[in-house]
Design a protein around this motif. Sequence first.
Motif, PDB file in Angstrom:
ATOM      1  N   MET A   1       0.955  -1.085  -0.106  1.00 19.10           N
ATOM      2  CA  MET A   1       0.068   0.136   0.100  1.00 19.10           C
ATOM      3  C   MET A   1       0.824   1.297  -0.068  1.00 19.10           C
ATOM      4  O   MET A   1       1.882   1.331   0.785  1.00 19.10           O
ATOM      5  N   SER A   2       0.463   2.166  -0.748  1.00 22.13           N
ATOM      6  CA  SER A   2       1.290   3.406  -0.963  1.00 22.13           C
ATOM      7  C   SER A   2       0.642   4.572  -0.429  1.00 22.13           C
ATOM      8  O   SER A   2      -0.648   4.699  -0.623  1.00 22.13           O
ATOM      9  N   PHE A   3       1.057   5.450   0.251  1.00 23.56           N
ATOM     10  CA  PHE A   3       0.569   6.652   0.753  1.00 23.56           C
ATOM     11  C   PHE A   3       1.060   7.954  -0.045  1.00 23.56           C
ATOM     12  O   PHE A   3       0.974   9.104   0.411  1.00 23.56           O
ATOM     13  N   GLU A   4       1.689   7.648  -1.277  1.00 17.24           N
ATOM     14  CA  GLU A   4       1.910   8.736  -1.951  1.00 17.24           C
ATOM     15  C   GLU A   4       1.018   9.777  -2.133  1.00 17.24           C
ATOM     16  O   GLU A   4       1.199  10.933  -2.652  1.00 17.24           O
ATOM     17  N   ARG A   8      -4.876  11.069   0.521  1.00 21.39           N
ATOM     18  CA  ARG A   8      -4.753   9.909   1.422  1.00 21.39           C
ATOM     19  C   ARG A   8      -3.960   9.927   2.495  1.00 21.39           C
ATOM     20  O   ARG A   8      -4.288   9.746   3.614  1.00 21.39           O
ATOM     21  N   SER A   9      -2.780  10.730   2.216  1.00 22.83           N
ATOM     22  CA  SER A   9      -1.936  11.149   3.393  1.00 22.83           C
ATOM     23  C   SER A   9      -2.305  11.985   4.411  1.00 22.83           C
ATOM     24  O   SER A   9      -2.304  11.809   5.773  1.00 22.83           O
ATOM     25  N   ALA A  52       5.004  10.513   3.731  1.00 18.85           N
ATOM     26  CA  ALA A  52       4.594   9.250   2.934  1.00 18.85           C
ATOM     27  C   ALA A  52       5.204   7.960   3.716  1.00 18.85           C
ATOM     28  O   ALA A  52       4.598   6.960   4.104  1.00 18.85           O
ATOM     29  N   ALA A  53       6.620   7.971   3.722  1.00 19.91           N
ATOM     30  CA  ALA A  53       7.208   6.986   4.392  1.00 19.91           C
ATOM     31  C   ALA A  53       7.122   6.609   5.650  1.00 19.91           C
ATOM     32  O   ALA A  53       6.960   5.409   6.074  1.00 19.91           O
ATOM     33  N   LEU A  55       4.322   7.389   7.478  1.00 14.86           N
ATOM     34  CA  LEU A  55       2.954   6.778   7.653  1.00 14.86           C
ATOM     35  C   LEU A  55       2.846   5.452   7.063  1.00 14.86           C
ATOM     36  O   LEU A  55       2.375   4.467   7.612  1.00 14.86           O
ATOM     37  N   GLU A  56       3.723   5.055   6.136  1.00 12.66           N
ATOM     38  CA  GLU A  56       3.481   3.934   5.607  1.00 12.66           C
ATOM     39  C   GLU A  56       4.388   2.883   6.576  1.00 12.66           C
ATOM     40  O   GLU A  56       3.630   1.683   6.851  1.00 12.66           O
ATOM     41  N   HIS A  59       1.858   2.204   9.665  1.00 13.57           N
ATOM     42  CA  HIS A  59       0.891   1.426   8.912  1.00 13.57           C
ATOM     43  C   HIS A  59       1.298  -0.148   9.131  1.00 13.57           C
ATOM     44  O   HIS A  59       0.612  -0.967   9.708  1.00 13.57           O
ATOM     45  N   ALA A  60       2.467  -0.387   8.597  1.00 10.94           N
ATOM     46  CA  ALA A  60       3.177  -1.513   8.544  1.00 10.94           C
ATOM     47  C   ALA A  60       3.279  -2.288   9.929  1.00 10.94           C
ATOM     48  O   ALA A  60       2.954  -3.501  10.515  1.00 10.94           O
TER      49      ALA A  60
END
Length: 135
Positions: A1-4, A8-9, A52-53, A55-56, A59-60
């Motif tokens: 999943m990407s938050f780019e 969404r971010s 983005a990074a 948040l990702e 999430h992980a």
Amino acid sequence: MSFEDPGRSADLLAAVCGHAKEIRADLLHGSGGGAAPLDDVLAAMAAGDDLAAPLEALHAVLRASGDALGLLGYSDHVATTRGLEPAGIVGVEDGLVETVYLCPAGRCTRYWFPVGSAPVPHCRFDDVPLRGERL
């Protein structure tokens, strides 16, 4: 999943901001190794860095700790019960736990959940009470 995606971010950051205390508690009580991923998101936000990074990564970690929805579950736009503890299980930090009673010798798969003030059943083989285990 990407938050780019910036939208969404922004939604996920709103979830972090609105639920930081809950996320921190979940991280500290889960198997994720602490609240550093949350602190990284908050530090990036304060510094105006790309989110983005971090948040990702947050999430992980939440997903790896057992929260299938990760950050998505903290969104105010998701109508769901969420958290690292299964629904119906009261938190240990509240002083209450869910108990299941199992075969005292581990020989069989018998189990029993407490019902009111009913006495704990006994093993039909050894005639000893079933052993209690926290869920």
